[in-house]
Write a protein that holds these residues in place. Structure first.
Motif, short mmCIF file in Angstrom:
data_model
loop_
_atom_site.label_atom_id
_atom_site.label_comp_id
_atom_site.label_asym_id
_atom_site.label_seq_id
_atom_site.Cartn_x
_atom_site.Cartn_y
_atom_site.Cartn_z
N ARG A 14 -1.54 3.45 3.64
CA ARG A 14 -2.97 3.20 3.51
C ARG A 14 -3.56 4.17 2.50
O ARG A 14 -3.03 5.24 2.26
N LEU A 15 -4.70 3.78 1.92
CA LEU A 15 -5.43 4.62 0.99
C LEU A 15 -6.82 4.86 1.54
O LEU A 15 -7.55 3.92 1.82
N PHE A 54 0.88 5.80 7.04
CA PHE A 54 1.16 6.80 6.00
C PHE A 54 -0.06 6.83 5.10
O PHE A 54 -0.30 5.90 4.32
N VAL A 55 -0.86 7.89 5.21
CA VAL A 55 -2.19 7.92 4.60
C VAL A 55 -2.19 8.73 3.30
O VAL A 55 -1.90 9.93 3.30
N LEU A 56 -2.55 8.06 2.22
CA LEU A 56 -2.83 8.72 0.96
C LEU A 56 -4.34 8.87 0.86
O LEU A 56 -5.07 7.92 1.16
N THR A 57 -4.80 10.05 0.45
CA THR A 57 -6.24 10.24 0.37
C THR A 57 -6.68 10.69 -1.00
O THR A 57 -5.96 11.41 -1.69
N TYR A 58 -7.85 10.21 -1.38
CA TYR A 58 -8.53 10.67 -2.59
C TYR A 58 -9.87 11.22 -2.14
O TYR A 58 -10.66 10.52 -1.50
N VAL A 96 -7.32 -0.32 2.42
CA VAL A 96 -8.09 0.61 1.59
C VAL A 96 -9.41 0.89 2.30
O VAL A 96 -10.20 -0.02 2.55
N GLU A 97 -9.64 2.14 2.60
CA GLU A 97 -10.84 2.55 3.34
C GLU A 97 -11.76 3.38 2.46
O GLU A 97 -11.30 4.29 1.75
#
Length: 411
Positions: free
Chosen positions: A257-258, A224-228, A284-285
């Motif tokens: 994941r972020l 489940f990817v949250l992106t900034y 965190v990537e």
């Protein structure tokens, strides 16, 4: 157009130049890059090229000789202008330019005064006086006192200096562009004239966006990817809140994941350290700097788009490109309570708004967005808003109207 940054990749300038070019204007962009070979200033001859039909003159900001450095310091401190830019703009005016369009406040005084009798457009990407405050907060005391450049800026260019520059620029420009109504209200408060300020926002050209929405590797969609998306230049971006929220979210959504896309900032190290302290460094990537054309693909690999800003006088009077990019990608948006951004998310019913600097509230909101039904509904609303209300075609019409009016005023 006068742009202190390199062109491309500035997304706002790319869109504006395309609109003006398609409207039949000859568009020329003056931009600058820093010297990387240690050369000293000599003849200011630009590298000239055509980029998407736009004439780009890229100057080199070489290390100045002692005499040139003194001249620059004198011009900057006494007159509040940049001699090299003054010379460049005047050369273009002498070459027959009709309108000088300057981006942001730092070069405004120089360009507006060098324009002479030319019509002028002041394009304010953000609330610059307040932005300066936020950017300087990332400097430690040691970094400040050991840098003559930083000391000089704080002494000779405190916030009130930029406040005064704003008032002056608003009065000197023939027309001003603001990015959101909240910014226009600010400019009116300090003396701007309503009919001389138009809102041209940082919305998305969905046709361009869709054309760059390429297939992404399956590995990027794991979990489940949250992106900034965007820069990390300042703690006001609130990305640390997102990292803390992820640690809480993973208690209920273990595969969360972020992914932080972009950013060239010392804050990256601080965020990496925070993730390590919270035991989530593997979740965190950091992609590092990426070309703007790849942003759509990264959003295609995400489940939620984050705008985790702290609430400041800066973030409450501007709106980042990322908000509209998330909408164009059909991502539900998780944003904090900053005036312009929160208003956009609520008006479109495109996501969830939580209090700023509240990791638990952010984690709980992210958990609700992990529900496919909720995410699909909000994401659909987001895309619809990007196609209609928050679409670049509407802002392009506003920009064309400004130029049509200026042309009508030309003798």
């Amino acid at each position: 157009m006068v742009l202190g940054e390199r062109y491309p990749p500035d997304a706002r300038v790319r869109k504006e130049t395309a609109v003006l070019r398609d409207a039949g204007h000859d568009v020329r962009v003056l931009t600058e890059r820093r010297s990387t070979d240690g050369s000293t200033g000599g003849a200011d001859e630009p590298r000239r090229e055509t980029v998407n039909g736009v004439d780009v003159l890229e100057f080199t900001n070489a290390n100045p000789s002692s005499g040139s450095k003194l001249a620059r310091i004198y011009g900057t401190l006494v007159h509040g202008t940049y001699p090299r830019w003054d010379r460049r703009v005047r050369e273009q005016v002498d070459d027959g330019v009709d309108i000088v369009h300057v981006h942001d406040l730092e070069l405004a005084r120089t360009a507006l005064r060098a324009a002479g009798d030319c019509l002028t457009v002041l394009d304010l990407h953000e609330n610059y006086p307040e932005a300066v405050v936020q950017y300087r907060r990332t400097d430690t005391l040691l970094e400040t006192v050991t840098s003559p450049h930083k000391v000089a800026r704080r002494v000779f260019r405190p916030k009130r200096h930029w406040d005064e520059r704003l008032v002056s620029a608003l009065s000197e420009a023939d027309h001003t562009l603001a990015v959101v109504p909240e910014a226009k209200e600010r400019y009116l408060e300090v003396g701007g004239v309503d009919e001389d300020i138009s809102i041209v926002s940082n919305t998305v050209d969905t046709e361009w966006f869709d054309g760059n929405m390429e297939a992404v590797p399956v590995s990027l969609r794991d979990g489940f990817v949250l992106t900034y998306i965007g820069t990390l230049s300042g703690n006001h971006r609130g990305v640390d809140t997102a990292v803390r929220a992820l640690a809480i979210l993973r208690e209920s959504v273990p595969d969360a994941r972020l992914r932080i896309v972009g950013g060239r900032s010392k804050l990256k190290g601080e965020l990496q350290q925070l993730a390590a302290e919270l035991g989530i460094e593997s979740a965190v990537e950091f992609t590092g700097w990426v070309d703007g054309e790849t942003f759509p693909s990264h959003m295609a690999a995400a489940d939620v788009g984050l705008v985790p800003h702290r609430s400041t006088a800066h973030t409450n009077t501007t709106v980042p490109h990322k908000l509209f990019q998330y909408m164009a990608a059909g991502l539900p948006v998780l944003a904090t309570e900053t005036t312009a951004v929160a208003r956009g998310v609520r008006e479109a019913d495109a996501g969830v708004v939580v209090p700023p600097e509240d990791p638990r509230a952010m984690a709980e909101a992210a958990e609700t967005l992990a529900d496919p039904g909720t995410a699909d509904r909000l994401g659909t609303n987001a895309r619809r808003a990007a196609e209609t209300t928050y679409n670049w075609s509407r802002d392009a019409d506003r920009l064309r109207a400004v130029y049509d009016r200026l042309e009508a005023d030309t003798p």
